[in-house]
Scaffold this motif. Sequence first.
Motif, PDB file in Angstrom:
ATOM      1  N   THR A   2       0.846  -1.182   0.000  1.00  0.00           N
ATOM      2  CA  THR A   2       0.000   0.000   0.000  1.00  0.00           C
ATOM      3  C   THR A   2       0.884   1.235   0.000  1.00  0.00           C
ATOM      4  O   THR A   2       1.816   1.343   0.799  1.00  0.00           O
ATOM      5  CB  THR A   2      -0.908   0.012   1.250  1.00  0.00           C
ATOM      6  N   ALA A   3       0.574   2.164  -0.891  1.00  0.00           N
ATOM      7  CA  ALA A   3       1.366   3.391  -0.971  1.00  0.00           C
ATOM      8  C   ALA A   3       1.270   4.181   0.323  1.00  0.00           C
ATOM      9  O   ALA A   3       0.222   4.221   0.964  1.00  0.00           O
ATOM     10  CB  ALA A   3       0.895   4.244  -2.136  1.00  0.00           C
ATOM     11  N   LYS A   4       2.385   4.783   0.704  1.00  0.00           N
ATOM     12  CA  LYS A   4       2.404   5.630   1.899  1.00  0.00           C
ATOM     13  C   LYS A   4       1.605   6.899   1.654  1.00  0.00           C
ATOM     14  O   LYS A   4       0.958   7.425   2.560  1.00  0.00           O
ATOM     15  CB  LYS A   4       3.845   5.968   2.273  1.00  0.00           C
ATOM     16  N   CYS A  47      13.752  -0.160  -8.270  1.00  0.00           N
ATOM     17  CA  CYS A  47      12.400   0.394  -8.323  1.00  0.00           C
ATOM     18  C   CYS A  47      11.495  -0.526  -9.144  1.00  0.00           C
ATOM     19  O   CYS A  47      11.463  -0.455 -10.376  1.00  0.00           O
ATOM     20  CB  CYS A  47      12.427   1.799  -8.919  1.00  0.00           C
ATOM     21  N   ALA A  48      10.766  -1.375  -8.466  1.00  0.00           N
ATOM     22  CA  ALA A  48       9.879  -2.331  -9.137  1.00  0.00           C
ATOM     23  C   ALA A  48       8.816  -1.614  -9.965  1.00  0.00           C
ATOM     24  O   ALA A  48       8.497  -2.046 -11.083  1.00  0.00           O
ATOM     25  CB  ALA A  48       9.227  -3.255  -8.112  1.00  0.00           C
ATOM     26  N   VAL A 137       9.907   4.450  -4.881  1.00  0.00           N
ATOM     27  CA  VAL A 137      10.436   3.643  -3.781  1.00  0.00           C
ATOM     28  C   VAL A 137      10.098   4.287  -2.438  1.00  0.00           C
ATOM     29  O   VAL A 137       9.646   3.621  -1.504  1.00  0.00           O
ATOM     30  CB  VAL A 137      11.963   3.422  -3.935  1.00  0.00           C
ATOM     31  N   GLY A 138      10.312   5.580  -2.346  1.00  0.00           N
ATOM     32  CA  GLY A 138      10.081   6.279  -1.074  1.00  0.00           C
ATOM     33  C   GLY A 138       8.642   6.215  -0.592  1.00  0.00           C
ATOM     34  O   GLY A 138       8.395   6.086   0.605  1.00  0.00           O
ATOM     35  N   PHE A 139       7.708   6.300  -1.516  1.00  0.00           N
ATOM     36  CA  PHE A 139       6.290   6.306  -1.136  1.00  0.00           C
ATOM     37  C   PHE A 139       5.574   4.989  -1.430  1.00  0.00           C
ATOM     38  O   PHE A 139       4.352   4.915  -1.381  1.00  0.00           O
ATOM     39  CB  PHE A 139       5.555   7.458  -1.830  1.00  0.00           C
ATOM     40  N   ASP A 140       6.335   3.937  -1.740  1.00  0.00           N
ATOM     41  CA  ASP A 140       5.759   2.621  -2.052  1.00  0.00           C
ATOM     42  C   ASP A 140       4.691   2.707  -3.144  1.00  0.00           C
ATOM     43  O   ASP A 140       3.625   2.096  -3.055  1.00  0.00           O
ATOM     44  CB  ASP A 140       5.154   1.958  -0.798  1.00  0.00           C
TER      45      ASP A 140
END
Length: 152
Positions: A2-4, A47-48, A137-140
């Motif tokens: 889940t995105a941050k 970074c997927a 990556v930072g915020f999913d």
Amino acid sequence: MTAKLDPFAAAPAVMKSWFAASAAIAASLEPALVELVKIRASQINQCANCLNLHTVEARAQGESEQRIYLLSAWREAPCYTPRERAALGWTEALTRLSEGHTHHEAYDALAAEFSEEEQVKLTLMINVITGWNRLAVGFDMWIEPAAAKAAA
């Protein structure tokens, strides 16, 4: 996963500007080269989200599976042109700046294949994709390619 947070919802005006600048910079170089650079930088940055988006885009532009699969070992693979090799070397050097000063060696290959204007455009493209990698990556973040294409 889940995105941050959703940066497009949190800061819509600046994200709209970032997206427009990203698109303009990407359009300034040949599309196949841009996708190879985006994929290689995204591999390095793990970074997927961006790997998913840009491998789909590369295939849509006619890139071969072989060349996509071999990007992580491009130095040993004979399927890349000297121009692509120079771009990939520059991508790695700039993406891994904190690991050492290999950019001096990479620059010689870059200068042999790219005009000064193209060198600036490629360097900006590398900055763009690493910026997107850090956002994702930072915020999913996870954006399906079809949704990204529709949003564009």
